[in-house]
Design a protein around this motif. Structure first.
Motif, mmCIF file in Angstrom:
data_model
loop_
_atom_site.group_PDB
_atom_site.id
_atom_site.type_symbol
_atom_site.label_atom_id
_atom_site.label_comp_id
_atom_site.label_asym_id
_atom_site.label_seq_id
_atom_site.Cartn_x
_atom_site.Cartn_y
_atom_site.Cartn_z
ATOM 1 N N ARG A 1 -18.238 12.128 3.751
ATOM 2 C CA ARG A 1 -18.089 11.139 4.817
ATOM 3 C C ARG A 1 -18.016 11.823 6.180
ATOM 4 O O ARG A 1 -17.170 12.687 6.404
ATOM 5 C CB ARG A 1 -16.839 10.292 4.587
ATOM 6 C CG ARG A 1 -16.879 9.495 3.293
ATOM 7 C CD ARG A 1 -15.668 8.577 3.180
ATOM 8 N NE ARG A 1 -15.693 7.823 1.943
ATOM 9 C CZ ARG A 1 -14.967 8.120 0.863
ATOM 10 N NH1 ARG A 1 -14.148 9.166 0.907
ATOM 11 N NH2 ARG A 1 -15.049 7.393 -0.225
ATOM 12 N N TYR B 1 -21.800 10.445 1.433
ATOM 13 C CA TYR B 1 -20.859 11.488 1.021
ATOM 14 C C TYR B 1 -21.509 12.851 1.238
ATOM 15 O O TYR B 1 -22.664 13.038 0.860
ATOM 16 C CB TYR B 1 -20.483 11.316 -0.453
ATOM 17 C CG TYR B 1 -19.339 12.221 -0.860
ATOM 18 C CD1 TYR B 1 -18.021 11.868 -0.620
ATOM 19 C CD2 TYR B 1 -19.602 13.453 -1.442
ATOM 20 C CE1 TYR B 1 -16.980 12.712 -0.968
ATOM 21 C CE2 TYR B 1 -18.565 14.310 -1.792
ATOM 22 C CZ TYR B 1 -17.262 13.928 -1.556
ATOM 23 O OH TYR B 1 -16.234 14.771 -1.888
ATOM 24 N N TYR C 1 -2.766 -1.706 8.974
ATOM 25 C CA TYR C 1 -3.555 -2.163 7.827
ATOM 26 C C TYR C 1 -4.462 -3.328 8.220
ATOM 27 O O TYR C 1 -5.596 -3.437 7.731
ATOM 28 C CB TYR C 1 -2.634 -2.586 6.684
ATOM 29 C CG TYR C 1 -1.814 -1.461 6.089
ATOM 30 C CD1 TYR C 1 -2.356 -0.189 5.914
ATOM 31 C CD2 TYR C 1 -0.486 -1.658 5.693
ATOM 32 C CE1 TYR C 1 -1.605 0.848 5.373
ATOM 33 C CE2 TYR C 1 0.266 -0.625 5.153
ATOM 34 C CZ TYR C 1 -0.299 0.617 4.996
ATOM 35 O OH TYR C 1 0.449 1.638 4.456
ATOM 36 N N MET D 1 -7.394 -1.829 9.908
ATOM 37 C CA MET D 1 -8.311 -1.229 8.935
ATOM 38 C C MET D 1 -9.223 -2.285 8.312
ATOM 39 O O MET D 1 -10.427 -2.073 8.133
ATOM 40 C CB MET D 1 -7.539 -0.494 7.839
ATOM 41 C CG MET D 1 -8.450 0.222 6.840
ATOM 42 S SD MET D 1 -7.540 1.256 5.660
ATOM 43 C CE MET D 1 -6.670 -0.001 4.730
ATOM 44 N N ARG E 1 -14.231 2.102 7.419
ATOM 45 C CA ARG E 1 -15.653 2.362 7.598
ATOM 46 C C ARG E 1 -16.303 3.004 6.354
ATOM 47 O O ARG E 1 -17.518 3.206 6.324
ATOM 48 C CB ARG E 1 -15.869 3.281 8.812
ATOM 49 C CG ARG E 1 -15.311 2.745 10.109
ATOM 50 C CD ARG E 1 -15.904 1.382 10.448
ATOM 51 N NE ARG E 1 -17.352 1.444 10.568
ATOM 52 C CZ ARG E 1 -18.162 0.398 10.456
ATOM 53 N NH1 ARG E 1 -17.676 -0.801 10.191
ATOM 54 N NH2 ARG E 1 -19.459 0.551 10.596
ATOM 55 N N PHE E 2 -15.500 3.308 5.329
ATOM 56 C CA PHE E 2 -16.018 3.994 4.137
ATOM 57 C C PHE E 2 -17.232 3.311 3.502
ATOM 58 O O PHE E 2 -18.162 3.988 3.057
ATOM 59 C CB PHE E 2 -14.909 4.155 3.090
ATOM 60 C CG PHE E 2 -13.949 5.287 3.365
ATOM 61 C CD1 PHE E 2 -14.029 6.024 4.533
ATOM 62 C CD2 PHE E 2 -12.952 5.607 2.449
ATOM 63 C CE1 PHE E 2 -13.137 7.064 4.797
ATOM 64 C CE2 PHE E 2 -12.059 6.652 2.696
ATOM 65 C CZ PHE E 2 -12.157 7.373 3.869
ATOM 66 N N GLN F 1 -13.570 -2.834 8.843
ATOM 67 C CA GLN F 1 -14.569 -2.920 7.775
ATOM 68 C C GLN F 1 -15.734 -3.815 8.178
ATOM 69 O O GLN F 1 -16.809 -3.724 7.600
ATOM 70 C CB GLN F 1 -13.910 -3.428 6.483
ATOM 71 C CG GLN F 1 -14.636 -3.033 5.219
ATOM 72 C CD GLN F 1 -13.778 -3.258 3.986
ATOM 73 O OE1 GLN F 1 -12.556 -3.023 4.025
ATOM 74 N NE2 GLN F 1 -14.378 -3.695 2.909
ATOM 75 N N HIS G 1 -10.653 4.476 7.582
ATOM 76 C CA HIS G 1 -10.963 4.254 6.162
ATOM 77 C C HIS G 1 -11.728 2.944 5.972
ATOM 78 O O HIS G 1 -12.457 2.788 4.985
ATOM 79 C CB HIS G 1 -9.678 4.229 5.343
ATOM 80 C CG HIS G 1 -9.096 5.579 5.108
ATOM 81 N ND1 HIS G 1 -8.055 5.814 4.226
ATOM 82 C CD2 HIS G 1 -9.397 6.789 5.639
ATOM 83 C CE1 HIS G 1 -7.752 7.096 4.225
ATOM 84 N NE2 HIS G 1 -8.548 7.707 5.080
ATOM 85 N N ARG H 1 0.847 -1.200 0.000
ATOM 86 C CA ARG H 1 0.000 0.000 0.000
ATOM 87 C C ARG H 1 0.878 1.245 0.000
ATOM 88 O O ARG H 1 2.018 1.221 0.449
ATOM 89 C CB ARG H 1 -0.906 0.037 1.242
ATOM 90 C CG ARG H 1 -1.995 -1.030 1.266
ATOM 91 C CD ARG H 1 -2.835 -0.895 2.526
ATOM 92 N NE ARG H 1 -3.908 -1.867 2.590
ATOM 93 C CZ ARG H 1 -5.117 -1.684 2.071
ATOM 94 N NH1 ARG H 1 -5.395 -0.555 1.445
ATOM 95 N NH2 ARG H 1 -6.045 -2.611 2.185
ATOM 96 N N ARG I 1 -6.745 7.545 11.623
ATOM 97 C CA ARG I 1 -7.475 7.935 10.411
ATOM 98 C C ARG I 1 -7.389 6.847 9.349
ATOM 99 O O ARG I 1 -8.341 6.613 8.602
ATOM 100 C CB ARG I 1 -6.892 9.246 9.855
ATOM 101 C CG ARG I 1 -7.044 10.442 10.760
ATOM 102 C CD ARG I 1 -8.458 10.916 10.894
ATOM 103 N NE ARG I 1 -8.990 11.463 9.647
ATOM 104 C CZ ARG I 1 -10.198 12.038 9.536
ATOM 105 N NH1 ARG I 1 -10.968 12.131 10.608
ATOM 106 N NH2 ARG I 1 -10.625 12.508 8.388
ATOM 107 N N MET I 2 -6.239 6.163 9.282
ATOM 108 C CA MET I 2 -6.084 5.071 8.335
ATOM 109 C C MET I 2 -7.097 3.961 8.636
ATOM 110 O O MET I 2 -7.757 3.436 7.734
ATOM 111 C CB MET I 2 -4.665 4.520 8.425
ATOM 112 C CG MET I 2 -4.292 3.514 7.355
ATOM 113 S SD MET I 2 -3.874 4.286 5.767
ATOM 114 C CE MET I 2 -5.217 3.697 4.743
ATOM 115 N N TYR J 1 -17.860 10.553 10.132
ATOM 116 C CA TYR J 1 -17.763 9.409 11.020
ATOM 117 C C TYR J 1 -18.735 9.542 12.182
ATOM 118 O O TYR J 1 -18.858 10.604 12.800
ATOM 119 C CB TYR J 1 -16.340 9.263 11.556
ATOM 120 C CG TYR J 1 -15.316 9.006 10.482
ATOM 121 C CD1 TYR J 1 -15.376 7.851 9.701
ATOM 122 C CD2 TYR J 1 -14.286 9.913 10.243
ATOM 123 C CE1 TYR J 1 -14.436 7.609 8.718
ATOM 124 C CE2 TYR J 1 -13.346 9.679 9.260
ATOM 125 C CZ TYR J 1 -13.423 8.531 8.491
ATOM 126 O OH TYR J 1 -12.501 8.296 7.517
#
Length: 251
Positions: free
Chosen positions: A107, A105, A146, A149, A99-100, A153, A97, A84, A93-94, A109
């Motif tokens: 976004r 939009y 990572y 992250m 949770r995107f 999800q 992501h 990556r 913050r990474m 949180y």
């Protein structure tokens, strides 16, 4: 559960995968094994819809990928890629992501997103890294972020491509412990690994690929007894029984 049906995929005119049919059962850790360039990472990308050059089908709970949006797929399967870029943001913050797929939009949180991200950092043993910039972290520390992250999800299936890269032995074991915990919670965990002994010891299901062909799928016992690893890797895989079960090694 995710299944592939006669899946062929590749890059442009170059076909990498040939007629792959298999399932990634929930509640199990599946490990993809094979020599470099055999198609392990390509299989993961094809299953997630990241390769446009594809024939055959991928089913998510019986529904073809062709009938699902990118967002719907992202709500069903998380992906921890092998490599990556390193953005100029903090580890927290990474992880957010992840949770995107659940946000509109622009976004914004929600409190539950932040709590899920916090728990994911804790699961990945990275909570103390939350406020540190990604660029300042070591390779192993980034790998844990990572992983967090992917966990944030909050999907039924988690794909991890070489998740133990850059990690020392203790943290490799921790990654496998997290994988087992997720499987015990009813999720499907799919790992691309190169460590044969680690894979044979920890996986519920192993899939052995060679030159884009699925040579065999089965338990560690079935894979070991078949001798497929010896043929594919050109090594002699052996084992010895210990008080912790079979320990595998190769020569």
């Amino acid at each position: 559960m995710i299944e592939t049906k006669h899946l062929c995929a590749g890059y442009g005119k170059h076909t990498v995968l040939h007629d792959i049919s298999m399932a990634f059962p929930t509640g199990q850790v599946t490990v993809l094994l094979g020599p470099n360039g055999c198609g392990k990472s390509t299989l993961v990308k094809a299953v997630l819809g990241l390769l446009p050059d594809r024939t055959g089908d991928v089913l998510f709970d019986g529904v073809s990928m062709d009938h699902l949006s990118v967002r719907q797929i992202a709500q069903k399967a998380a992906y921890m890629a092998q490599a990556r870029s390193i953005p100029s943001i903090t580890a927290r913050r990474m992880v957010l992501h992840g949770r995107f797929p659940y946000l509109g939009y622009p976004r914004r949180y929600r409190p539950e997103d932040r709590e899920i991200a916090r728990r994911a950092l804790a699961w990945a043993d990275a909570e103390e890294l939350a406020d540190r910039p990604m660029a300042e972290l070591s390779g192993g520390q980034r790998q844990k972020v990572y992983l967090a992250m992917a966990l944030a999800q909050d999907t039924e299936t988690v794909f991890m491509d070489e998740p133990t890269t850059y990690l020392d032995v203790r943290h490799q074991i921790e990654v496998m412990t997290v994988s087992r915990r997720l499987a015990d919670m009813g999720r499907a965990v799919v790992l691309v690994l190169h460590d044969l002994s680690l894979a044979l010891r920890e996986a519920d299901q192993l899939a052995v690929l060679e030159e884009g062909v699925l040579r065999q799928v089965g338990s560690a016992e079935e894979i070991f007894v078949s001798g497929v690893l010896d043929r594919v890797f050109g090594v002699a895989v052996k084992r010895v029984r210990t008080d912790r079960g079979w320990q595998y090694y190769y020569e």
